[in-house]
Scaffold this motif. Structure first.
Motif, PDB file in Angstrom:
ATOM      1  N   LEU A  45       0.828  -1.201   0.000  1.00  0.00           N
ATOM      2  CA  LEU A  45       0.000   0.000   0.000  1.00  0.00           C
ATOM      3  C   LEU A  45       0.866   1.256   0.000  1.00  0.00           C
ATOM      4  N   ARG A  46       1.971   1.208   0.710  1.00  0.00           N
ATOM      5  CA  ARG A  46       2.834   2.396   0.776  1.00  0.00           C
ATOM      6  C   ARG A  46       3.517   2.683  -0.544  1.00  0.00           C
ATOM      7  N   ARG A  47       3.778   1.593  -1.315  1.00  0.00           N
ATOM      8  CA  ARG A  47       4.467   1.767  -2.595  1.00  0.00           C
ATOM      9  C   ARG A  47       3.702   2.691  -3.511  1.00  0.00           C
ATOM     10  N   ARG A  48       2.383   2.617  -3.470  1.00  0.00           N
ATOM     11  CA  ARG A  48       1.570   3.445  -4.362  1.00  0.00           C
ATOM     12  C   ARG A  48       0.868   4.531  -3.572  1.00  0.00           C
ATOM     13  N   ALA A  49       1.488   5.002  -2.521  1.00  0.00           N
ATOM     14  CA  ALA A  49       0.835   5.993  -1.668  1.00  0.00           C
ATOM     15  C   ALA A  49       0.597   7.308  -2.402  1.00  0.00           C
ATOM     16  N   GLU A  50       1.367   7.549  -3.489  1.00  0.00           N
ATOM     17  CA  GLU A  50       1.198   8.840  -4.179  1.00  0.00           C
ATOM     18  C   GLU A  50      -0.116   8.929  -4.920  1.00  0.00           C
ATOM     19  N   VAL A  51      -0.692   7.799  -5.319  1.00  0.00           N
ATOM     20  CA  VAL A  51      -1.960   7.852  -6.034  1.00  0.00           C
ATOM     21  C   VAL A  51      -3.135   7.560  -5.116  1.00  0.00           C
ATOM     22  N   MET A  52      -2.881   7.540  -3.817  1.00  0.00           N
ATOM     23  CA  MET A  52      -3.998   7.373  -2.877  1.00  0.00           C
ATOM     24  C   MET A  52      -4.177   8.654  -2.109  1.00  0.00           C
ATOM     25  N   ASP A  53      -5.438   9.062  -1.993  1.00  0.00           N
ATOM     26  CA  ASP A  53      -5.715  10.356  -1.393  1.00  0.00           C
ATOM     27  C   ASP A  53      -5.615  10.307   0.127  1.00  0.00           C
ATOM     28  N   ASN A  54      -6.160   9.249   0.729  1.00  0.00           N
ATOM     29  CA  ASN A  54      -6.083   9.122   2.182  1.00  0.00           C
ATOM     30  C   ASN A  54      -5.576   7.725   2.529  1.00  0.00           C
ATOM     31  N   LEU A 130      -8.448   6.056  -4.337  1.00  0.00           N
ATOM     32  CA  LEU A 130      -7.730   5.935  -5.604  1.00  0.00           C
ATOM     33  C   LEU A 130      -8.263   6.929  -6.623  1.00  0.00           C
ATOM     34  N   LYS A 131      -9.592   7.115  -6.642  1.00  0.00           N
ATOM     35  CA  LYS A 131     -10.207   8.026  -7.613  1.00  0.00           C
ATOM     36  C   LYS A 131      -9.643   9.426  -7.431  1.00  0.00           C
ATOM     37  N   ALA A 132      -9.647   9.910  -6.179  1.00  0.00           N
ATOM     38  CA  ALA A 132      -9.145  11.264  -5.916  1.00  0.00           C
ATOM     39  C   ALA A 132      -7.646  11.345  -6.184  1.00  0.00           C
ATOM     40  N   GLY A 133      -6.899  10.326  -5.747  1.00  0.00           N
ATOM     41  CA  GLY A 133      -5.454  10.356  -5.923  1.00  0.00           C
ATOM     42  C   GLY A 133      -5.042  10.370  -7.383  1.00  0.00           C
ATOM     43  N   LEU A 134      -5.707   9.529  -8.199  1.00  0.00           N
ATOM     44  CA  LEU A 134      -5.358   9.465  -9.620  1.00  0.00           C
ATOM     45  C   LEU A 134      -5.743  10.758 -10.325  1.00  0.00           C
ATOM     46  N   ARG A 135      -6.878  11.328  -9.921  1.00  0.00           N
ATOM     47  CA  ARG A 135      -7.313  12.582 -10.545  1.00  0.00           C
ATOM     48  C   ARG A 135      -6.264  13.653 -10.321  1.00  0.00           C
ATOM     49  N   ASN A 136      -5.748  13.738  -9.091  1.00  0.00           N
ATOM     50  CA  ASN A 136      -4.690  14.710  -8.799  1.00  0.00           C
ATOM     51  C   ASN A 136      -3.417  14.406  -9.562  1.00  0.00           C
ATOM     52  N   LYS A 153       4.836  13.020 -12.795  1.00  0.00           N
ATOM     53  CA  LYS A 153       4.907  12.496 -14.162  1.00  0.00           C
ATOM     54  C   LYS A 153       5.527  11.099 -14.166  1.00  0.00           C
ATOM     55  N   GLN A 154       6.653  10.991 -13.475  1.00  0.00           N
ATOM     56  CA  GLN A 154       7.349   9.698 -13.424  1.00  0.00           C
ATOM     57  C   GLN A 154       6.461   8.625 -12.830  1.00  0.00           C
ATOM     58  N   ASN A 155       5.801   8.980 -11.704  1.00  0.00           N
ATOM     59  CA  ASN A 155       4.969   7.993 -11.003  1.00  0.00           C
ATOM     60  C   ASN A 155       3.816   7.521 -11.880  1.00  0.00           C
ATOM     61  N   ILE A 156       3.154   8.486 -12.537  1.00  0.00           N
ATOM     62  CA  ILE A 156       2.008   8.111 -13.363  1.00  0.00           C
ATOM     63  C   ILE A 156       2.474   7.279 -14.552  1.00  0.00           C
ATOM     64  N   ASP A 157       3.587   7.681 -15.185  1.00  0.00           N
ATOM     65  CA  ASP A 157       4.099   6.908 -16.321  1.00  0.00           C
ATOM     66  C   ASP A 157       4.432   5.486 -15.901  1.00  0.00           C
ATOM     67  N   ARG A 158       5.140   5.364 -14.791  1.00  0.00           N
ATOM     68  CA  ARG A 158       5.529   4.039 -14.309  1.00  0.00           C
ATOM     69  C   ARG A 158       4.308   3.202 -13.978  1.00  0.00           C
ATOM     70  N   LEU A 159       3.330   3.834 -13.340  1.00  0.00           N
ATOM     71  CA  LEU A 159       2.099   3.144 -12.952  1.00  0.00           C
ATOM     72  C   LEU A 159       1.376   2.618 -14.177  1.00  0.00           C
ATOM     73  N   GLN A 160       1.241   3.484 -15.204  1.00  0.00           N
ATOM     74  CA  GLN A 160       0.498   3.077 -16.394  1.00  0.00           C
ATOM     75  C   GLN A 160       1.207   1.934 -17.113  1.00  0.00           C
ATOM     76  N   MET A 161       2.542   1.967 -17.142  1.00  0.00           N
ATOM     77  CA  MET A 161       3.262   0.899 -17.832  1.00  0.00           C
ATOM     78  C   MET A 161       3.216  -0.402 -17.038  1.00  0.00           C
ATOM     79  N   ALA A 253      -7.647  -1.070 -12.459  1.00  0.00           N
ATOM     80  CA  ALA A 253      -6.501  -1.981 -12.393  1.00  0.00           C
ATOM     81  C   ALA A 253      -5.944  -2.065 -10.970  1.00  0.00           C
ATOM     82  N   LEU A 254      -5.744  -0.896 -10.347  1.00  0.00           N
ATOM     83  CA  LEU A 254      -5.195  -0.878  -8.986  1.00  0.00           C
ATOM     84  C   LEU A 254      -6.155  -1.512  -7.995  1.00  0.00           C
ATOM     85  N   LEU A 255      -7.458  -1.227  -8.170  1.00  0.00           N
ATOM     86  CA  LEU A 255      -8.446  -1.774  -7.248  1.00  0.00           C
ATOM     87  C   LEU A 255      -8.451  -3.299  -7.318  1.00  0.00           C
ATOM     88  N   ASN A 256      -8.422  -3.829  -8.548  1.00  0.00           N
ATOM     89  CA  ASN A 256      -8.402  -5.283  -8.702  1.00  0.00           C
ATOM     90  C   ASN A 256      -7.182  -5.884  -8.039  1.00  0.00           C
TER      91      ASN A 256
END
Lengths: 346, 366
Positions: A45-54, A130-136, A153-161, A253-256
């Motif tokens: 959970l901490r690894r993807r903490a940047e795309v989580m709002d709370n 996740l919805k709020a975090g990804l939107r930001n 930018k880096q985080n989103i690119d890495r996440l999408q790939m 994808a993240l939720l699954n």
């Protein structure tokens, strides 16, 4: 009215103590496993903490870690107790310890079950986070020069790939956000000026996506720009084209991924809960059977063991009464002092 | 004069045997480690075999696998022998086998050393294989409709993303091949036809790269097309821009990865070789001291142990002569010009049984 009375001849008591000793060591290992699973989940959970709002969902791994540590202690004492159980001389020293021990153990075992239930119930909270975090993340994609947001930018690119996804709900989210910074737009160009003027908020919106949305499995080189314009590319129909970019949204994808992880962990912890419960029930039977032996000269007589001496409701009241009287006593003292103070005043 | 002679009391011999027993079992474990390292290397090479040309590089992991298995067997046998060496009666069982065992193990340790050296020498063959393989893969990048080559695009894209590299030596390699299939080129457009005509071989070349070359760490959205054209993009200069695409070539990236892997494996094999050699030395000392003890007759006596009975030169000479005489086994003695009818008296002393009495000459009485 006794709950679940069972007869225990001497051999059965011995077998119960031996089996319980083995079971409690298994449960200790299981407790360590629970702690490890909790740590694993927290790390993920901490690894993807940047795309989580709370971080509301962190309550699940935190609970698992607490329960894991507690069960190590519970099962250690269980094994010690059942080692002493068959020795009539050593067993009485545990007498005062057992009542609070059972209260604490039941509390942590119930907490284990609660953790499993929470891991299924937290889905909604995780999804909104996740919805709020990804939107930001998508909104601040272009802000690579703003401190605090320069790694979005880096985080989103890495996440999408990595998760093979594009955008929040799907790739069209990128059409509504300006993801190209003004630093790289030529404001002297007519095309750029027109596009900015045509937008209400003065944003430069394109029907294009970043390169990280590209699907490597596509047979043709990736089409990133003018996605909705069929005539801009040869032999291209955007409505039927499935392999060009990732069609899945990153939230899904993240939720699954996380729900899959939590379901697996939940199933494991449920089986550990059953193991722990059986340890406690067996220990209770052993304790009551051995208490009936106490005082007798012949330690090999047949005794009865039970779960609860009185009914469930009465036992619950028995445990809660000390807590309630403590609270009620405080109130009584306050009432007493106010009665004394009132006549003294006038 | 013996090489490295050491005196062994009975207790020292027993201790040596016990220690060697444990060391042999540890060697079995290291044999298993060698086997698994060989297997791991084989899998890693097979994973990227599409990007490597048809060079025979599989001999290195195969050698490691074979050496690992043989090490397990040899050290298992060695463990059994050393276990029995504590007891003199059990040692007699193994007496005849021990010397051939030691010779075999010595040659086996040489194989281990060769295996370790091969790990380091594989570097150059690997580089050549990768160079050819990557060139081929990039050439067939566009052929996603041809059976047998349809997954090369996916492989190359994933390689460039994973290893953070672009092209063979650099991103400019993509400018020299046509990586966009004709299926997706609009031949009715003037621009496309012009570009095809301007190329000698009729290839559609452009100064663009696939999306997998894009650098994630770049602050600006990726520039894939018209890379060398500064005026095509705002605030862009391609000579100073080093964060837009991956600058490293894939050959270099892959080579770095495999060299690192091979060096670690080579080091492990070298350490295993040293360990095996020390175990072998111990077994040799044990064997010679036990044999000397038997020669003296007293199981509790002190005996000498050595590596070689005579000096290195003499041992080499005697062994060579033994090998030569083995080869002469079928040859006829030239003393009597090869005539088998002439009786040549034997020069060695005859031994007539336990009481050494020559048999009575039978005289024929007519």
């Amino acid at each position: 009215m006794v709950v679940m009375k069972m007869k225990f001849p001497f051999e059965k008591r011995v077998k119960l103590a031996q089996g319980l000793w083995l079971l409690s060591w298994c449960a200790t290992v299981a407790g360590a496993t629970t702690f490890t699973l909790g740590c694993l989940l927290k790390t993920e959970l901490r690894r993807r903490a940047e795309v989580m709002d709370n971080s509301d969902v962190h309550i699940v791994p935190n609970t698992l870690m607490i329960v894991g540590l507690a069960s190590l202690g519970i099962n250690y004492f269980a094994s010690k107790i059942c080692q002493d159980a068959l020795d009539a001389g050593r067993f009485p020293r545990w007498k005062n310890f057992l009542k609070p021990y059972f209260a604490v153990s039941s509390f942590f075992t119930v907490l284990m079950l609660l953790a499993v239930i929470m891991s299924y119930a937290m889905k909604g909270s995780l999804e909104s986070s996740l919805k709020a975090g990804l939107r930001n993340g998508i909104r601040f994609y272009k802000d690579t020069d703003t401190p605090g947001r320069c790694f979005q930018k880096q985080n989103i690119d890495r996440l999408q790939m990595e998760f093979q996804c594009c955008g929040n709900n799907d790739f069209r989210d990128w059409f509504e956000v300006q993801w190209i910074s003004n630093r790289y737009l030529d404001f002297s160009s007519k095309e750029v000026k027109d596009r900015i003027k045509s937008n209400v908020d003065g944003r430069y919106l394109v029907d294009g996506v970043p390169f990280s949305c590209c699907n490597p499995s596509s047979p043709r080189p990736c089409i990133q720009n003018r996605l909705t314009n069929n005539s801009a590319h040869y032999n291209y129909d955007y409505q039927t084209e499935e392999l060009n970019i990732y069609l899945r949204g990153c939230r899904e994808a993240l939720l699954n991924y996380y729900m899959g992880l939590m379901n697996t962990i939940g199933a494991g912890v449920l089986s550990i809960f059953l193991l722990q419960g059986s340890v406690l029930v067996s220990l209770r039977f052993l304790q009551t059977a051995m208490e009936a032996v106490a005082g007798n000269e012949n330690t090999e007589i047949e005794t009865e063991g039970y779960l609860l001496e009185k009914g469930v409701k009465e036992t619950a009241m028995e445990y809660l009464n000390p807590v309630l009287t403590f609270l009620l006593l405080k109130n009584q003292v306050q009432e007493g002092t106010s009665d004394e103070a009132a006549p003294a005043a006038p | 004069m013996a090489v490295l002679k050491v005196k062994f009391t009975k207790t020292r011999r027993d201790k040596l045997a016990q220690i060697l027993w444990i060391l042999n079992w540890i060697s079995v474990v290291t044999g298993v480690i060698l086997f698994s390292l060989g297997l791991f290397l084989k899998v890693e090479l097979k994973k990227r075999e599409e990007l490597m040309a048809e060079k025979d590089i599989q001999y290195v992991p195969n050698m490691l696998i074979a050496v690992g298995l043989i090490a397990c067997v040899i050290n298992f046998l060695g463990g059994k022998i050393c276990y029995d060496c504590v007891d003199t009666t059990n040692f007699l069982r193994w007496k005849l086998i021990m010397l051939p065992y030691i010779v075999c193990t010595f040659f086996f340790t040489l194989c281990v050393l060769v295996g370790a050296l091969m790990c380091y020498s594989m570097h150059w063959e690997l580089e050549e294989a990768l160079n050819l393989g990557l060139t081929q893969a990039m050439r067939f990048y566009k052929d996603t409709d041809m059976p047998g080559r349809c997954f090369l695009k996916h492989t190359v894209d994933m390689l460039q993303i994973q290893f953070q590299c672009c092209g063979n030596s650099g991103y400019k390699d993509w400018f020299q091949i046509q990586w966009i299939s004709n299926r997706y080129l609009d031949m009715s457009k003037k621009e496309v036809v012009d570009r095809l005509r301007s190329n000698v071989e009729g290839k559609f070349l452009m100064d663009g790269v696939p999306f997998s070359c894009c650098n994630i760490n770049s602050p600006r959205p990726c520039i894939q097309q018209q890379i060398t054209n500064n005026s095509a993009h705002f605030n862009y200069e391609h000579q100073t821009e080093d964060q837009n695409l991956w600058m490293k070539g894939c050959r270099e990236a892959l080579l770095e990865y495999y060299t690192h892997l091979l060096q670690s494996i080579g080091l492990t094999v070298l350490i295993t070789w040293l360990f095996e050699l020390s175990v072998l030395t111990g077994v040799r000392y044990l064997q010679t001291s036990l044999e000397n003890m038997l020669r003296q007759g007293d199981p509790n006596s002190e005996s000498d142990g050595w590596l070689l009975e005579n000096s290195l030169m003499e041992t080499a000479r005697t062994n060579l002569s033994i090998i030569k005489s083995l080869g002469k086994g079928n040859q006829i003695d030239t003393a009597d010009n090869g005539d088998p009818n002439i009786d040549v008296p034997s020069t060695s002393k005859a031994h007539y049984g336990p009481d050494n009495v020559p048999p009575k000459q039978k005289t024929e009485t007519n």
